[in-house]
Design a protein around this motif. Structure first.
Motif, mmCIF file in Angstrom:
data_model
loop_
_atom_site.group_PDB
_atom_site.id
_atom_site.type_symbol
_atom_site.label_atom_id
_atom_site.label_comp_id
_atom_site.label_asym_id
_atom_site.label_seq_id
_atom_site.Cartn_x
_atom_site.Cartn_y
_atom_site.Cartn_z
ATOM 1 N N ILE A 64 -4.195 -18.639 -23.847
ATOM 2 C CA ILE A 64 -3.917 -18.486 -22.420
ATOM 3 C C ILE A 64 -2.991 -17.277 -22.319
ATOM 4 O O ILE A 64 -1.769 -17.390 -22.419
ATOM 5 C CB ILE A 64 -3.263 -19.742 -21.812
ATOM 6 N N TRP A 102 0.292 -23.768 -16.101
ATOM 7 C CA TRP A 102 -0.518 -24.584 -17.003
ATOM 8 C C TRP A 102 0.223 -25.779 -17.584
ATOM 9 O O TRP A 102 -0.309 -26.893 -17.619
ATOM 10 C CB TRP A 102 -1.090 -23.712 -18.123
ATOM 11 N N LEU A 110 0.214 -19.157 -25.676
ATOM 12 C CA LEU A 110 0.490 -18.729 -24.309
ATOM 13 C C LEU A 110 1.312 -17.450 -24.354
ATOM 14 O O LEU A 110 2.293 -17.362 -25.095
ATOM 15 C CB LEU A 110 1.263 -19.815 -23.561
ATOM 16 N N THR A 150 3.160 -14.298 -21.769
ATOM 17 C CA THR A 150 3.540 -13.919 -20.420
ATOM 18 C C THR A 150 4.634 -12.861 -20.467
ATOM 19 O O THR A 150 5.366 -12.750 -21.463
ATOM 20 C CB THR A 150 4.036 -15.140 -19.619
ATOM 21 N N ALA A 166 7.718 -23.047 -19.785
ATOM 22 C CA ALA A 166 6.659 -23.471 -20.703
ATOM 23 C C ALA A 166 7.248 -24.028 -22.001
ATOM 24 O O ALA A 166 6.787 -25.059 -22.503
ATOM 25 C CB ALA A 166 5.732 -22.296 -21.007
ATOM 26 N N GLU A 190 5.578 -14.798 -26.327
ATOM 27 C CA GLU A 190 4.465 -15.638 -26.759
ATOM 28 C C GLU A 190 5.012 -16.985 -27.214
ATOM 29 O O GLU A 190 6.030 -17.051 -27.907
ATOM 30 C CB GLU A 190 3.695 -14.973 -27.900
#
Length: 225
Positions: A115, A129, A150, A152, A161, A200
């Motif tokens: 993702i 998510w 993941l 971002t 997250a 990450e």
């Protein structure tokens, strides 16, 4: 005997997969039912124009990647490149990822989920998510020892997250900075070129992990376990 983890997510609102209709023109890719047991099956959610998917599939011919993109113009650009490059271990899918995964993916069948740079949903954090009830269903599709990756450039998104991964989903996880020369996606290239920090988070599904969907199948899904 290994003690099973205490899963606080069992107290959260449950996702309801039976209420989701299959995407329009839905067909389960042949590879899902025909993949050999020794070939890892991977999933990318939000593939964009396919930069990561095409590069990863080309560099990993022994793995099968399913890459899903919902936005039509991005998917069309992705599909065109996939056709031109003729990468036979990549399946490009135009669909809403949640409905498609519910109707296509069997429990414990995915080795890794990417993702990468999702919409941060800063005005609607319930749609992030790891804040969504669907994330529990997604974990049920992951093999034991499988990973969710993941990425971002939004620090607050990553903070949340990482907290959710540990406190709610009980997943061992590692957080680190993305190398400044990484070029996995168009967003990643743009953010790093601007001097922004990208993060990450790698989450691993441990032995003995349980969800409420470990035995749930859509009518057309075949369980190879």
């Amino acid at each position: 005997m290994m003690q099973q983890p205490t899963l606080s997510h069992q107290k959260t609102r449950a996702f309801q997969p039976h209420k989701l209709s299959a995407p329009r023109d839905f067909i389960v890719p042949t590879i899902i039912n025909e993949i050999e047991d020794n070939v890892p099956l991977l999933l990318e959610i939000g593939a964009g124009k396919g930069k990561h998917a095409l590069s990863f599939a080309t560099q990993n011919p022994g793995k099968q990647l399913i890459a899903i993109e919902r936005t039509r113009n991005k998917f069309e650009a992705f599909a065109k490149l996939a056709t031109q490059q003729n990468v036979d271990n990549l399946n490009a899918i135009h669909a809403d990822a949640i409905a498609w995964i519910v109707h296509a993916i069997a429990p414990r069948s995915i080795a890794k989920i990417f993702i990468l740079y999702p919409n941060p949903e800063q005005h609607n954090p319930n749609q992030q998510w790891l804040n969504m009830p669907f994330f529990e269903f997604l974990l049920s599709r992951l093999k034991v020892g499988g990973e969710v990756v993941l990425a971002t450039n939004i620090e607050a998104y990553m903070d949340n997250a990482a907290q959710q991964a540990s406190a709610v989903w009980c997943l061992p996880n590692i957080r680190h900075h993305v190398p400044i020369d990484s070029e996995r996606t168009h967003f990643e290239v743009k953010y790093l070129a601007r001097g922004e920090t990208c993060w990450e988070l790698t989450m691993r599904k441990p032995e003995g992990y349980k969800t409420r969907f470990d035995d749930w199948h859509a009518s057309n899904v075949k369980d190879k376990i």
